[in-house]
Design an enzyme around this catalytic site. Sequence first.
Site, PDB file in Angstrom:
ATOM      1  N   LYS A 260      16.564  11.119  76.385  1.00 26.77           N
ATOM      2  CA  LYS A 260      17.675  10.365  76.074  1.00 26.77           C
ATOM      3  C   LYS A 260      19.158  10.358  75.451  1.00 26.77           C
ATOM      4  O   LYS A 260      20.118  10.838  75.526  1.00 26.77           O
ATOM      5  CB  LYS A 260      17.021   9.123  75.039  1.00 26.77           C
ATOM      6  CG  LYS A 260      18.625   7.976  75.097  1.00 26.77           C
ATOM      7  CD  LYS A 260      18.262   7.360  73.784  1.00 26.77           C
ATOM      8  CE  LYS A 260      18.729   7.971  72.246  1.00 26.77           C
ATOM      9  NZ  LYS A 260      18.534   6.745  71.367  1.00 26.77           N
ATOM     10  N   ASP A 278      18.257   3.964  76.705  1.00 24.56           N
ATOM     11  CA  ASP A 278      17.935   3.537  75.054  1.00 24.56           C
ATOM     12  C   ASP A 278      17.812   1.370  75.172  1.00 24.56           C
ATOM     13  O   ASP A 278      17.012   1.600  75.724  1.00 24.56           O
ATOM     14  CB  ASP A 278      19.416   3.758  74.292  1.00 24.56           C
ATOM     15  CG  ASP A 278      20.895   2.055  74.477  1.00 24.56           C
ATOM     16  OD1 ASP A 278      20.343   2.253  75.728  1.00 24.56           O
ATOM     17  OD2 ASP A 278      21.376   2.499  73.411  1.00 24.56           O
TER      18      ASP A 278
END
Length: 392
Positions: A260, A278
């Site tokens: 991420k 996320d």
Amino acid sequence: MGEQGSDGGRKTAGAARTAAAGTGASASAAKKAAPSKKAAARKPAAAKKAAAEKTPGATKPAAKKAPAKKTPAKKAPAKKAPAKKAPAKKASSAKKASSAPLKKAPAPRKQVVAPKKATASVPAAPAKTVAAHPQGESRTALVRRARRINRELAEVYPYAHPELDFENPFQLVVATVLSAQTTDLRVNQTTPALFAKYPTPEDLAAANPEEVEEILRPTGFFRAKTKSVIGLSKALVEQFGGEVPGRLEDLVKLPGVGRKTAFVVLGNAFGRPGITVDTHFQRLVRRWKWTDETDPDKIEAAVGALFPKSDWTDLSHHVIWHGRRICHARKPACGACPIAPLCPAYGEGETDPEKAKKLLKYEKAGQPGQRLRPPQAYLDAGGRAAPPLGAG
């Protein structure tokens, strides 16, 4: 009269003898005739046989009579016929028995389908994962709906951008690591003091951990985060000459950096497409039925397969911005949602337009955003900069 009678008697006697002789002769003749009759009877039989042999049509009765005499012999095999049928029944039962496994053929099919559920995952199968939607939506329809949602969101958030303040890749990677378990606003209010004191990887690598902890305290989990950013800075100095690498395989080797964080840096500091999965992104793509996956890596693969690679970075911004402003986790503002007609989860939140407007956040509600120094495009669109830490 007497003579006549004598003569007559004589004649009578002679006649009697003659008659007797005639009778004897007739008897013997009759006896002789009897065999002759038998012979005659035999002759017609022979004649008939000869005629039968000579006459083609006559053979038929003989053939018919012959079977009539042999019928008992044929009946015997007929009686044995049940014995022959018995094996036939066994054969049929054997066929049924053999057909039984064929009926159980679905068992192997289930074994083939089970992996699909496990790989549903299979982006591959991802999306063999990504094959047909549970509600019956085809793959093509899913792709079209997902891309239309992204186009609609692009019109709603034309100024969407990363909501972390940064001036270079180093500041972005540090800010992204600090954003775990807190808001971007809190990170933006904290990093100015951090970067003012430690502007380079070399400076932060040589920093006193206690001093760094005091600066990072407002972000939460400050001890773990201090360890991560100092270790990250040391790795950059020792392995990459103090420069942030621009490759995914290098970024994920840094302490505290996962996929991420790596995609945030690649997409916003280096212009290389990536999907940022996320908490907001995970929640919305499942709510929209783009995928049923829960693992971030599998979500990334499933959603990435729905869009061209060039759309990945902006797609991440659109989805995350929508999740923060309208499509909230606990109570979505469905009545104020611009993509409500495309959303299969419409109705989970407030559908009344007036009540839904009260649920909007940030610039959609006339409030400041999360960045202290947002891009000019955001300000031009009516957005407001967030206040610094301690400003109220």
